[in-house]
Structure formats: structure tokens, C-alpha cells
Design a protein around this motif. Structure first.
Motif, short mmCIF file in Angstrom:
data_model
loop_
_atom_site.label_atom_id
_atom_site.label_comp_id
_atom_site.label_asym_id
_atom_site.label_seq_id
_atom_site.Cartn_x
_atom_site.Cartn_y
_atom_site.Cartn_z
N ASP A 18 -8.57 5.03 -10.21
CA ASP A 18 -8.10 5.06 -8.82
C ASP A 18 -6.57 5.26 -8.80
O ASP A 18 -5.85 4.45 -9.39
CB ASP A 18 -8.47 3.73 -8.15
N ARG B 121 -4.57 4.66 -6.56
CA ARG B 121 -3.89 3.72 -5.67
C ARG B 121 -2.89 2.82 -6.41
O ARG B 121 -1.78 2.59 -5.94
CB ARG B 121 -4.95 2.86 -4.94
N ALA B 122 -3.30 2.33 -7.59
CA ALA B 122 -2.41 1.43 -8.34
C ALA B 122 -1.11 2.15 -8.71
O ALA B 122 -0.03 1.55 -8.64
CB ALA B 122 -3.11 0.91 -9.59
N GLU B 123 -1.20 3.43 -9.06
CA GLU B 123 0.02 4.18 -9.39
C GLU B 123 0.89 4.36 -8.14
O GLU B 123 2.12 4.29 -8.23
CB GLU B 123 -0.35 5.56 -9.95
N VAL C 160 1.03 2.34 -5.56
CA VAL C 160 1.67 1.05 -5.27
C VAL C 160 2.82 0.82 -6.25
O VAL C 160 3.90 0.37 -5.87
CB VAL C 160 0.64 -0.11 -5.34
N VAL D 36 1.06 2.08 -15.76
CA VAL D 36 -0.14 1.78 -14.96
C VAL D 36 -1.33 2.68 -15.34
O VAL D 36 -2.42 2.17 -15.62
CB VAL D 36 0.17 1.90 -13.45
N GLN E 235 -4.81 2.14 -18.57
CA GLN E 235 -6.19 2.17 -18.08
C GLN E 235 -7.02 3.27 -18.74
O GLN E 235 -8.23 3.30 -18.57
CB GLN E 235 -6.20 2.41 -16.56
N LEU F 258 -5.49 -3.00 -2.15
CA LEU F 258 -4.56 -3.81 -2.95
C LEU F 258 -3.86 -3.08 -4.09
O LEU F 258 -2.69 -3.27 -4.32
CB LEU F 258 -5.26 -5.06 -3.52
N GLY F 259 -4.61 -2.27 -4.87
CA GLY F 259 -3.98 -1.52 -5.96
C GLY F 259 -3.38 -2.41 -7.03
O GLY F 259 -2.31 -2.12 -7.57
N LEU F 260 -4.07 -3.52 -7.35
CA LEU F 260 -3.59 -4.38 -8.45
C LEU F 260 -3.72 -3.61 -9.76
O LEU F 260 -4.57 -2.73 -9.89
CB LEU F 260 -4.41 -5.67 -8.51
N PHE F 261 -2.90 -3.98 -10.74
CA PHE F 261 -2.93 -3.28 -12.03
C PHE F 261 -3.96 -3.95 -12.93
O PHE F 261 -3.73 -5.07 -13.42
CB PHE F 261 -1.54 -3.30 -12.69
#
Lengths: 274, 221
Positions: free
Chosen positions: A169, A171-173, A175, A190, A194, B81-84
């Protein structure tokens, strides 16, 4: 159909699927069994005692590892770019990366040879001739083996890493970038951690693909005994001089290596899933 | 203070035209609107993940629309949220401080301070994959606040939580509002959240922003 009970119909269906699917598994098993039945332990020892084959094994491990590292390096970068960004010419690059999948191996070897040994339009001499003037050589060396292996293996690494990044996903990057990361930091801190399982898969697939490479190596690097001989070309050379036992013994060693690679793949996958 | 002046955003067929509103310094603003009206798009534009096609975005009178997301000093908690996932709770919360080269001791102090406020001290050593929805939400809040951003953007922070967790989180957001005084823009479609938390409420309707006082009715979707 009305006279068959549901249980019997299910059993019949499963048996039919089992026979159709199982026939391929039986074929692979028979292939391996035929090789194993053909050679005696003594043939292995005789093959392993040959300095050319010993050198071939070392060159194989060395070149496959280098080609897999290079494939992973390129595959990670290009896989990430293709998975994350839309840009002009993306479809063309996507097509180019797929070409090694469908190109006959001999054609790839020939293309490498022409690229290095024929002058490019507008240039007076070939790249190889220029290298020779500098006192260097590339074609028919172990470097050429690595490039031949890399040319095909990298395509597998790019595909694997692209799918890996597409599954992560983004999204984490995103953020991470709002938290202060540059795009490179978001990738390094990030996305990359993964992609561990994908990287292991890309490396092992590239390694296994390099191990099986034959045509491009034969054309671009030659098969000089003890210099540019790898295990796949050893099999060819042993066959051409009529020592079938040695050829089969080397083939079986390659099978063992391929199984070891597959096991690594499965075990690493399970470890990461766990 | 967050101020949008005639901001236009287009994303495919969706577009917002000349949106303007101002969230006063230190206040807690709620932006309401039906699903698909562009609330998340506005947050993403403020934090820099989406380019605007016109207008200005100001944080404390500084134009930020041409800055990279990392230069804007905005804490953003998206809906998912986009937690790592490869980091522990502690590492997630420390990450923005690590990027700012804050010393290990200071990072630890700040994380401990926030973990106390968010009541997640016991989670610090754990990975984030198996946290409950409420726990993950607290971690994301802690991470967004760790570097003391000028403003905090929350995208439907309570929508995915069960009722008891939602009530607890709502209380926690009230506590954070008092404790940090950070200017906050909170997107939701729940009027309950607006009543409980908002100093000022905006409604996004048909691409226009209306302040609560001007709105004829609150929206519940």
C-alpha cells in the motif's frame, strides 16, 4: 448424470482432475528418476574430479550470484518506478522489459555479440574494439557470461519486484513524506523494508534463471574449458565428446542446485509470512 | 492558522473550484460533508500529497502550496493510518524525529511523553500489525504529533472504530486539544463528533465551504 449420486460424481470429478494434473507431476518425476537411474555414484566422482568441471561449478556459482545481484539491483529500481509512477513512455518501457521473456535465447546472445562487436551507426569502431585499444576485453570472458545471464534474469527480477511494490500500500510512503521524508527516504525506510520477501524471491529466481542460461552464453561468452565454461555448457561439452555419464552427472548437480534455490524460496516465504 | 484562498483542485473528473476558509490559530475545526464531496482531497492538498491547480494555502501566513510535503510541518493522520508495518510502535512514533536528526535521548523523552498522554506506554515495544483499531489510531496520532507540527489534519479518525472505542478516542482528542493546543482540521460526516469537539465547523456542499452558523442544517450520512 441422474443415475450417479452426488458423492460418486464428486469422486469422479476429483479423479479426473487428479489424472490430468498428476500426469505432469509424473512426467517431471520420471525425468529426474531416469537421470538418477542412469548415473552411478562413481560417475559423479569422476565428473567432479575433472578440473574443467570443478572450474565450471565455481564459475557458475560466481557468475549466477553476480547476475542475480545485478538483476535485483535493477529490478528493485525499475520495479518500484513502474509500480508507483505514471509517466510518458511507461508502456514502451514495460514492453521492452518483457522482450527477454519471449526472445529466443540464441537471438539474445547474437544481439549482445552485435552490440559489442559491430560499430554503432556513426561510430568508427565497435565497443569491443575500443576496449581492446584500452588493453581490455569483454566478449568471451566471464564478464560476458554475467551480462548474458543478467540480460534475461533481470526481466524476471523486474516483474517480481514490480508485483511486490504493487502489493504494498503506497499510503505509508505518502504519510512518510508528510512526516519529513524525501521520496528517496520514503523508499529506503518504508517501502524497501516491506519488500524483503519480494527481494528474496527476485534474487533466487534470477539466480535459478542464470543457472539454466545456455544459448546467450554460448554465443556471447563462448565455452572455453576452464575459462568461460559454466555448468550448462559443461553438459553440452560432455555430450559433444560422448561422455553421457558426466553430462548427466553435471545435469543432476544442476537439479540439486535448482531444488536448493526452490527450497530457499519456499522457506523464506514461510518465514516472512510467519 | 490554516487558510485556503480560492483553492482549486482537479483530480480526474472530480474538481473543487475556488474553495476558501480559515481555521483560527489553536482552534479545533471540523470539516463536514457527504462522502465523495472532496474532504479528503482538501486535507491531501494541505499536507502536499495533492497539487492544487489554483489559489493559495497558508499556514500561519506562510504560503505553502509550492513546498514539498515534508517541508510543510503538517501532521497528517489518514483514514487508513499508513502505519509503517516493519517498525515497532516506538519506531513509528520516533520516525519523524529521527528524520530531523533529534538525539536518541530526546526522541525517547518525546515518545514517552506522548505515549503517556495517549495511554499506549505498554505498546511501545510491539509491532503495529496486530494492534486493535483504537490502539493503531493512537499510535498514528502519536506519530503525527511527535515532531510538534504547526497543524494537525485528521481524516475521519473515528469512523472505523466500535462505539466504546469511539467514545474513548473522542475523549482523547478533547484531551489532546487541551494539552497540545495544535491547530487541528478534522474531517468527518458525523455531527456528534462536531458537537463534541469543534470550536468551528465547516460544511462542504456542492464544492463550496459554508461555516456552521451559515449552514441551514447539519449533515448526517
Amino acid at each position: 448424470m441422474t443415475f450417479l449420486g452426488p458423492r460418486l460424481r464428486d469422486t469422479g470429478f476429483l479423479a479426473l482432475m487428479g489424472v490430468i494434473g498428476g500426469s505432469y507431476a509424473v512426467l517431471v518425476f520420471l525425468l529426474l528418476f531416469a537421470d538418477i537411474a542412469y548415473v552411478r555414484p562413481n560417475d559423479f566422482l569422476k565428473a567432479l574430479a575433472q578440473p574443467e568441471i570443478q572450474s565450471g561449478i565455481i564459475v557458475t556459482i560466481k557468475t549466477c550470484t553476480l547476475a542475480a545481484i545485478l538483476s535485483l539491483w535493477v529490478g528493485t529500481a525499475l520495479g518500484y518506478v513502474l509500480a508507483r509512477f505514471d509517466f510518458y513512455g511507461k508502456a514502451f518501457i514495460d514492453l521492452l522489459v518483457d522482450i527477454p521473456f519471449v526472445l529466443p535465447p540464441l537471438v539474445l546472445g547474437l544481439s549482445l555479440l552485435i552490440l559489442f562487436c559491430r560499430p554503432f551507426p556513426g561510430f568508427a569502431q565497435s565497443f569491443e574494439a575500443w576496449l581492446n585499444e584500452q588493453g581490455l576485453r569483454f566478449t568471451f570472458t566471464q564478464g560476458a557470461i554475467v551480462l548474458a545471464q543478467f540480460s534475461v534474469a533481470a526481466a524476471f527480477a523486474v516483474r517480481t519486484m514490480r508485483i511486490t511494490f504493487e502489493k504494498i500500500d503506497p499510503r505509508a510512503e505518502e504519510v512518510a513524506r508528510t512526516l519529513g521524508c524525501s521520496r528517496m527516504q520514503a523508499f529506503l525506510y518504508v517501502a524497501l523494508p516491506q519488500s524483503e520477501s519480494g527481494m528474496i524471491t527476485a534474487f533466487t529466481i534470477s539466480w535459478a534463471r542464470s543457472l539454466g542460461e545456455f544459448g546467450p552464453i554460448l554465443v556471447f561468452a563462448g565455452t572455453t574449458r576452464g575459462v568461460t565454461e559454466v555448468m550448462s555448457t559443461s553438459v553440452f561439452l560432455e555430450l559433444s565428446v560422448g561422455t553421457l555419464e558426466s553430462a548427466v552427472a553435471v545435469s543432476l548437480m544442476m537439479v540439486v542446485m535448482a531444488i536448493a534455490v526452490l527450497l530457499t524460496l519456499r522457506l523464506s516465504g514461510r518465514r516472512l509470512e510467519g | 492558522m490554516i487558510e485556503l484562498r480560492n483553492v482549486s483542485i482537479s483530480a480526474g473528473e472530480f474538481c473543487l473550484s475556488k474553495v476558501s476558509f480559515k481555521v483560527p490559530q489553536g482552534s479545533y475545526a471540523i470539516l463536514m460533508g457527504r462522502s465523495g464531496t472532496g474532504k479528503t482531497t482538501i486535507l491531501e492538498s494541505i499536507c502536499g500529497l495533492r497539487q492544487i491547480s489554483g489559489g493559495q494555502i497558508l499556514l500561519d501566513d506562510l504560503e505553502i502550496q509550492d513546498l514539498t510535503p515534508g517541508e510543510r510541518n503538517v501532521g497528517y493522520v489518514p483514514q487508513d493510518l499508513g502505519l509503517f508495518p516493519t517498525m515497532t510502535v516506538q519506531e513509528n512514533m520516533e520516525f519523524p524525529l529521527f528524520l530531523r536528526s533529534v538525539s536518541k535521548t530526546q526522541r525517547q523523552e518525546r515518545v514517552n511523553e506522548l505515549a503517556g498522554l495517549l495511554e499506549i506506554e505498554h505498546l511501545l515495544g510491539r509491532g503495529v500489525k496486530h494492534l486493535s483499531g483504537g490502539e493503531a489510531q493512537r499510535v498514528a496520532l502519536g506519530r503525527a504529533l511527535s515532531f510538534r507540527p504547526q497543524v494537525l489534519l485528521l481524516d475521519e479518525p473515528l469512523s472505523a472504530l466500535d462505539e466504546s472505542t469511539r467514545t474513548a478516542m473522542q475523549e482523547l482528542l478533547s484531551t489532546l486539544k487541551e494539552a497540545t493546543g495544535t491547530t487541528t482540521l478534522h474531517v468527518t460526516h458525523s455531527s456528534d463528533e462536531a458537537r463534541a469537539l469543534a470550536d468551528v465547523t465547516f460544511h462542504l456542499r456542492d464544492g463550496k465551504i459554508v461555516r456552521d452558523a451559515e449552514a441551514t442544517s447539519t449533515e448526517e450520512v
